[in-house]
Design an enzyme around this catalytic site. Structure first.
Site, mmCIF file in Angstrom:
data_model
loop_
_atom_site.group_PDB
_atom_site.id
_atom_site.type_symbol
_atom_site.label_atom_id
_atom_site.label_comp_id
_atom_site.label_asym_id
_atom_site.label_seq_id
_atom_site.Cartn_x
_atom_site.Cartn_y
_atom_site.Cartn_z
ATOM 1 N N ASN A 172 41.353 60.508 45.098
ATOM 2 C CA ASN A 172 40.197 60.438 45.900
ATOM 3 C C ASN A 172 39.527 60.997 45.276
ATOM 4 O O ASN A 172 39.674 62.093 44.453
ATOM 5 C CB ASN A 172 40.709 61.293 47.191
ATOM 6 C CG ASN A 172 39.360 61.664 47.745
ATOM 7 O OD1 ASN A 172 38.789 62.925 47.831
ATOM 8 N ND2 ASN A 172 38.788 60.440 48.448
ATOM 9 N N VAL A 173 38.178 60.485 44.576
ATOM 10 C CA VAL A 173 36.823 61.123 44.379
ATOM 11 C C VAL A 173 35.913 60.755 45.146
ATOM 12 O O VAL A 173 35.733 59.715 45.970
ATOM 13 C CB VAL A 173 36.226 60.440 43.148
ATOM 14 C CG1 VAL A 173 37.230 60.866 41.993
ATOM 15 C CG2 VAL A 173 36.798 59.182 42.916
ATOM 16 N N ARG A 174 35.502 61.888 45.504
ATOM 17 C CA ARG A 174 33.940 61.591 46.423
ATOM 18 C C ARG A 174 32.716 62.565 45.961
ATOM 19 O O ARG A 174 32.764 63.189 45.333
ATOM 20 C CB ARG A 174 34.703 62.361 47.699
ATOM 21 C CG ARG A 174 34.851 63.645 47.448
ATOM 22 C CD ARG A 174 35.880 64.435 48.826
ATOM 23 N NE ARG A 174 36.145 65.415 48.936
ATOM 24 C CZ ARG A 174 37.292 65.789 48.538
ATOM 25 N NH1 ARG A 174 38.440 64.382 47.611
ATOM 26 N NH2 ARG A 174 38.036 67.278 48.007
ATOM 27 N N HIS A 222 51.278 65.341 34.721
ATOM 28 C CA HIS A 222 50.509 66.838 34.054
ATOM 29 C C HIS A 222 49.589 66.646 32.867
ATOM 30 O O HIS A 222 48.879 67.140 32.658
ATOM 31 C CB HIS A 222 51.300 68.125 34.596
ATOM 32 C CG HIS A 222 51.729 68.151 36.256
ATOM 33 N ND1 HIS A 222 50.489 69.344 36.554
ATOM 34 C CD2 HIS A 222 52.478 68.568 36.329
ATOM 35 C CE1 HIS A 222 51.103 69.156 37.873
ATOM 36 N NE2 HIS A 222 51.711 68.725 38.086
ATOM 37 N N HIS A 276 48.953 59.741 45.049
ATOM 38 C CA HIS A 276 46.990 60.402 45.636
ATOM 39 C C HIS A 276 45.762 59.824 45.103
ATOM 40 O O HIS A 276 45.934 60.658 44.172
ATOM 41 C CB HIS A 276 47.087 60.930 46.865
ATOM 42 C CG HIS A 276 46.238 61.511 47.713
ATOM 43 N ND1 HIS A 276 45.394 62.616 47.085
ATOM 44 C CD2 HIS A 276 45.524 60.829 48.280
ATOM 45 C CE1 HIS A 276 44.446 62.579 48.088
ATOM 46 N NE2 HIS A 276 44.277 61.260 48.492
ATOM 47 N N HIS A 308 53.254 74.916 57.298
ATOM 48 C CA HIS A 308 53.712 75.405 59.051
ATOM 49 C C HIS A 308 55.995 75.293 58.463
ATOM 50 O O HIS A 308 56.458 76.173 58.853
ATOM 51 C CB HIS A 308 53.939 74.376 60.121
ATOM 52 C CG HIS A 308 53.550 72.767 59.606
ATOM 53 N ND1 HIS A 308 52.858 72.314 58.857
ATOM 54 C CD2 HIS A 308 54.757 71.922 59.519
ATOM 55 C CE1 HIS A 308 53.012 71.529 59.089
ATOM 56 N NE2 HIS A 308 54.080 71.135 58.937
ATOM 57 N N GLY A 346 33.433 59.627 63.319
ATOM 58 C CA GLY A 346 33.675 58.381 63.778
ATOM 59 C C GLY A 346 34.018 57.404 62.888
ATOM 60 O O GLY A 346 33.460 56.551 63.274
ATOM 61 N N HIS A 382 52.038 53.923 48.422
ATOM 62 C CA HIS A 382 53.978 53.971 49.050
ATOM 63 C C HIS A 382 54.575 53.058 48.304
ATOM 64 O O HIS A 382 54.560 51.813 49.121
ATOM 65 C CB HIS A 382 53.560 53.931 51.145
ATOM 66 C CG HIS A 382 53.454 55.073 51.195
ATOM 67 N ND1 HIS A 382 53.534 56.697 50.745
ATOM 68 C CD2 HIS A 382 52.358 55.024 51.859
ATOM 69 C CE1 HIS A 382 52.995 57.356 51.345
ATOM 70 N NE2 HIS A 382 52.183 56.388 52.208
ATOM 71 N N SER A 417 39.528 56.442 47.768
ATOM 72 C CA SER A 417 40.051 56.819 48.552
ATOM 73 C C SER A 417 41.593 56.315 48.323
ATOM 74 O O SER A 417 41.535 54.647 48.665
ATOM 75 C CB SER A 417 40.375 58.143 49.827
ATOM 76 O OG SER A 417 41.490 58.651 50.317
#
Length: 307
Positions: A111-113, A148, A109, A178, A261, A99, A95
């Protein structure tokens, strides 16, 4: 399971991906390199966190590898798959969040998981997830189109429906509910991917991870030397506040890490080093700052595919 799950192959590729991304970012930065912290998790597993701070191009860049185990999947991982609650798990991934210093260079950003959930007497369940998205402060059409187009190229070998599907998922996911506001110009997002089987799912995940640098570095190269002043920096710091809001309220990776954790410093490396919050502010109509809201951070068909 019809195919053997090659966990070691996933781990090896993730380690290599972290190395390649760090090398690419350090090369274009030209000033700083990444500091590495290797860590272990008391309840199982560990990782290596790499952070570059106060670079020539990047104010802060963090690229994290983790490989952790646990006795029971946390709520963040079972919210949409309640049948897996209580299973032991192994989760690994890379991940990163970058900035930039120059407000004309977008934040990015990726991320691969990979997850494996196990239970005595039951067949193991695996899935892949990840993607990448772009968060500009000042929008440029050519940058969004390039981002893209590269996203689409990552998906093309896997079928014509894949890019539109995961582009839409990205638009829906990186949305601050929000505020009814999107985080950036989107990209790709996918999760719970296992219906293709291990080999194809892994191949697609590799394609996404391998396309991050080709998507981002040309944009950085175009914008990193543009002149900017206090006005642009002030707006960048203000918009970074939206990044903080999303990562702390909605981001599944952040929530998963905290619920299991995980190492707090590694989880929160995604937050920007400097940020500015301002009460009830909006950019004046007709300004470049207002154009970000009207022209860029709303879902768009950047490649004209719907036509």
């Amino acid at each position: 399971m019809s195919e053997a799950v090659q966990i070691d192959a996933v781990s090896d590729w993730l380690h290599d991906l972290q190395d390649r991304i760090c090398a690419g970012l350090a090369e274009i930065d030209g000033k700083e390199t990444f500091r590495e912290d290797s860590w272990t998790r008391p309840t199982g597993g560990g990782g290596r966190t790499r952070v570059m701070a106060e670079g020539g191009v990047f104010e802060q860049a963090g690229v994290n590898f983790s490989d952790v185990t646990g006795d029971a999947l946390p709520p963040a991982a079972t919210a949409k798959r309640p049948e897996l609650a209580g299973r032991a798990f192994r989760a690994m991934g890379v991940s990163l969040v970058v900035h930039p210093r120059n407000p004309y260079v977008p934040t990015s950003h990726a991320n691969v998981r990979f997850f494996m959930a196990t239970k005595p007497g039951a067949e193991p369940v695996f899935w892949f997830g990840g993607g990448f998205d772009l968060t500009p402060y000042y929008g440029f059409e050519e940058d969004a189109v390039h981002w893209h187009q590269t996203s689409r190229e990552a998906c093309e070998p896997f079928g014509p429906d894949v890019y539109p599907r995961f582009k839409q998922w990205c638009d829906d996911y990186f949305h601050l509910k929000h505020r009814d506001e999107h985080r950036g110009v989107g990209g790709l997002f996918f999760d719970d991917l296992n219906e293709w089987g291990f080999e194809r799912s892994f191949a697609f995940t590799r394609s996404v991870g391998d396309h991050y640098l080709p998507a981002y570095l040309p944009i950085v190269a175009r914008r990193k030397d543009m002149a900017w002043g206090e006005r642009e920096k002030d707006f960048q710091l203000y918009r970074r506040g939206r990044y903080v809001e999303f990562n702390l309220v909605y981001d599944r990776g952040t929530i998963f890490g905290l619920q299991t954790g995980g190492r707090t410093e590694s989880i929160l490396m995604s937050l920007p080093p400097n940020v500015r919050f301002r009460y009830n502010w909006a950019p004046p109509v007709g300004t470049p700052e207002a154009k970000l809201y009207t022209d860029f951070i709303k879902p768009r068909d950047w490649l004209g595919l719907s036509a």
